[in-house]
Design an enzyme around this catalytic site. Structure first.
Site, mmCIF file in Angstrom:
data_model
loop_
_atom_site.group_PDB
_atom_site.id
_atom_site.type_symbol
_atom_site.label_atom_id
_atom_site.label_comp_id
_atom_site.label_asym_id
_atom_site.label_seq_id
_atom_site.Cartn_x
_atom_site.Cartn_y
_atom_site.Cartn_z
ATOM 1 N N ARG A 277 -58.553 17.588 19.941
ATOM 2 C CA ARG A 277 -58.902 16.266 20.476
ATOM 3 C C ARG A 277 -60.327 15.846 20.142
ATOM 4 O O ARG A 277 -60.582 14.686 19.816
ATOM 5 C CB ARG A 277 -58.736 16.322 21.997
ATOM 6 C CG ARG A 277 -58.848 14.980 22.674
ATOM 7 C CD ARG A 277 -58.896 15.129 24.195
ATOM 8 N NE ARG A 277 -57.999 16.111 24.720
ATOM 9 C CZ ARG A 277 -56.788 15.847 25.226
ATOM 10 N NH1 ARG A 277 -56.355 14.607 25.240
ATOM 11 N NH2 ARG A 277 -56.042 16.818 25.707
ATOM 12 N N CYS A 343 -36.454 1.173 28.236
ATOM 13 C CA CYS A 343 -35.772 0.945 29.507
ATOM 14 C C CYS A 343 -36.065 2.035 30.523
ATOM 15 O O CYS A 343 -35.175 2.814 30.896
ATOM 16 C CB CYS A 343 -34.277 0.813 29.260
ATOM 17 S SG CYS A 343 -33.985 -0.597 28.211
ATOM 18 N N TYR A 372 -52.865 13.600 19.954
ATOM 19 C CA TYR A 372 -51.671 13.765 20.792
ATOM 20 C C TYR A 372 -50.965 12.438 21.079
ATOM 21 O O TYR A 372 -50.437 12.241 22.165
ATOM 22 C CB TYR A 372 -52.040 14.460 22.115
ATOM 23 C CG TYR A 372 -52.719 15.785 21.911
ATOM 24 C CD1 TYR A 372 -52.022 16.867 21.406
ATOM 25 C CD2 TYR A 372 -54.076 15.947 22.197
ATOM 26 C CE1 TYR A 372 -52.656 18.089 21.192
ATOM 27 C CE2 TYR A 372 -54.710 17.167 21.993
ATOM 28 C CZ TYR A 372 -53.990 18.229 21.482
ATOM 29 O OH TYR A 372 -54.618 19.424 21.288
HETATM 30 N N1 LLP Z 1 -55.759 25.990 20.679
HETATM 31 C C1 LLP Z 1 -54.660 26.175 21.422
HETATM 32 C C2 LLP Z 1 -54.096 27.523 21.531
HETATM 33 C C3 LLP Z 1 -54.067 25.085 22.086
HETATM 34 O O1 LLP Z 1 -52.983 25.282 22.824
HETATM 35 C C4 LLP Z 1 -54.638 23.793 21.967
HETATM 36 C C5 LLP Z 1 -54.032 22.647 22.629
HETATM 37 C C6 LLP Z 1 -55.786 23.648 21.169
HETATM 38 C C7 LLP Z 1 -56.331 24.778 20.551
HETATM 39 C C8 LLP Z 1 -56.461 22.342 20.970
HETATM 40 O O2 LLP Z 1 -56.981 21.859 22.163
HETATM 41 P P1 LLP Z 1 -57.923 20.561 22.193
HETATM 42 O O3 LLP Z 1 -59.207 20.907 21.487
HETATM 43 O O4 LLP Z 1 -57.203 19.456 21.512
HETATM 44 O O5 LLP Z 1 -58.111 20.282 23.637
HETATM 45 N N2 LLP Z 1 -50.710 16.851 24.766
HETATM 46 C C9 LLP Z 1 -51.849 17.041 25.633
HETATM 47 C C10 LLP Z 1 -52.762 18.122 25.127
HETATM 48 C C11 LLP Z 1 -52.064 19.434 24.898
HETATM 49 C C12 LLP Z 1 -52.973 20.512 24.383
HETATM 50 C C13 LLP Z 1 -52.192 21.672 23.901
HETATM 51 N N3 LLP Z 1 -52.977 22.725 23.347
HETATM 52 C C14 LLP Z 1 -52.583 15.725 25.802
HETATM 53 O O6 LLP Z 1 -52.141 14.727 25.242
HETATM 54 O O7 LLP Z 1 -53.571 15.643 26.524
#
Ligand code: LLP
Length: 421
Positions: A277, A343, A372
């Protein structure tokens, strides 16, 4: 920080008018800014310039090939969670030897494929997976490098669906059990090199304390394992550093870097990071057209051509995305729900949002839609997924065409025999 700004009353992505993109490519459309991606990658990378480190961009956040290529051109590695993501990385020119493979449910085929591609590390999440990995490595007459994902039991203070480092979560192995597994593997699982410790405590984390608390535990574990003869040379902090969607005060990567380097001082390891992110979230917007406006009994509704299938985060996590007009007006402010055509009452992009009155045909920009959003989009209601565009300077590039309806049912069939009377 991003490069989506107004010039007079018109919203631009770098040097390209958003209105022009909507006209040429249609709506809904995701628009990413190349300059923002590069800036975010460099900000993260330079936070660790004084330490041995590898950035493994977390592909799941945004897996468009052009996004991956942008990062691989900057030297990035990749964090993957499926064989499909590994294929994408390779297709985009990424280096498999800078890939780490996370996830609680890797299949035997995925493991074999990743071993053959000589990835850097498997982030192993269970004793059974560890044994299977060894078995596959033996069969392929090769070795696999392993980091066990430990569950540090730290509360990242984020949405429960995206917390991963608590005892009750399905991720990782509890520390004491992990120590036993390192020793067992070193003795018995002869085709594995137990060289890393991995963790990831959650996503959209906006304070440094949970990271620091985690590192304290990881540091102690590293020292303990070394004393026991396990030669740890990689510590993987996972991802999780948050961004500003609304008024959160997410720490700048440089502050995160300072905290991590302080907490790992003297450890003599290569640090791995899996940011998702933080690199892409604010580098993308979703542009949608207003179809209708209507006044319900209690509420105003703005009905747009983008829906929860395009941007599922608000309905899944009740998350906030700022919404801005593509052309600024001086109209009055109203409070409205911005909803899509699907819907379900759960189909909304924003609820009780204050924004300027809009009219059918006008464009809205949903901000911070780079992470995401497209990757979690679906074809629910037989809706084609949006097009994706990258802007760079004054140029725009379509990096994923809008889907066509026929493509959505191309793989379905109506076998004659099934319908024979
Ligand atoms: N590494 C692992 C093992 C992870 O599970 C994740 C994210 C990341 C790295 C990356 O994390 P970030 O830097 O993006 O926070 N769909 C959700 C977020 C799910 C995150 C899943 N794992 C949302 O839209 O907020």
């Amino acid at each position: 920080m991003h490069y989506f700004d107004y010039k007079a009353t018109k919203l631009y992505g770098e040097g390209v008018s958003i209105e022009r993109i909507a006209k040429e490519v249609g709506t809904p459309v995701f628009i990413y800014s190349h300059k923002t991606l590069v800036r975010h990658y460099n900000a993260f990378d330079s936070a660790f310039k004084d330490a041995s480190h590898i950035i493994c961009y977390s592909v799941k956040a945004n897996s468009n090939l052009s996004v991956l290529k942008t990062f691989s051109n900057l030297g990035s590695g990749f964090d993957i969670v499926s064989g499909g993501e590994l294929k994408r990385v390779i297709k985009a020119g990424g280096d498999p030897t800078k890939v780490v493979f996370s996830g609680v449910g890797k299949s035997e085929e995925e493991i074999a494929f990743a071993i053959k591609k000589r990835i850097l590390l498997f982030n192993v999440e269970s004793p059974q997976e560890l044994r299977l990995l060894n078995k596959v490595a033996v069969r392929l007459k090769t070795r696999a490098r392993v980091a066990l994902r430990v569950n540090p039991d730290v509360d990242p203070k984020t949405h429960p669906y995206i917390s991963t480092g608590l005892k009750q979560n399905k991720f990782g192995i509890e520390t004491e059990e992990a120590v036993g597994e390192y020793l067992y593997a070193q003795k018995r699982l002869k085709s594995l090199d137990m060289i890393g410790i991995d963790c990831h405590i959650g996503s959209q984390i906006t304070t440094l304390k949970p990271f620091v608390d985690t590192l304290k535990k990881i540091k102690a574990l590293t020292t303990r394992l070394r004393t026991l003869g396990v030669d740890i040379s990689y510590v993987n902090m996972g991802g999780g550093l948050g961004i500003t969607y609304d008024n959160e005060k997410a720490p700048h990567p440089s502050k995160y870097g300072e905290a991590v380097l302080k907490a790992t001082r003297g450890l003599d390891v290569t640090l791995i990071f899996e940011p998702g992110r933080n690199l892409v979230g604010n580098a993308g917007i979703l542009v949608t057209k207003v179809l209708y406006t209507k006044k319900g009994a209690d509420k105003n509704f703005i009905i747009t051509d983008a829906a929860m299938n395009d941007l599922p985060r608000p309905s899944l996590y009740d998350s906030y995305h700022a919404i801005k007009p593509v052309t600024k007006t001086r109209r009055r402010e109203i409070t409205a729900d911005v909803v899509g055509p699907i819907c379900e009452s759960g189909d909304f992009l924003a609820r009780d949002r204050e924004l300027k009155e809009v009219r059918p045909g006008e464009l809205l920009s949903v901000m911070s839609a780079g992470a995401y959003c497209f990757t979690m989009s679906s074809n629910y209601n037989t809706r084609t997924r949006a097009a994706e565009v990258m802007v760079k300077g004054r140029n725009l590039f379509v990096i994923r065409e809008r889907e066509k309806h026929e493509e959505l049912f191309k793989k379905e069939s109506m076998p004659e025999k099934l319908f024979k009377k």
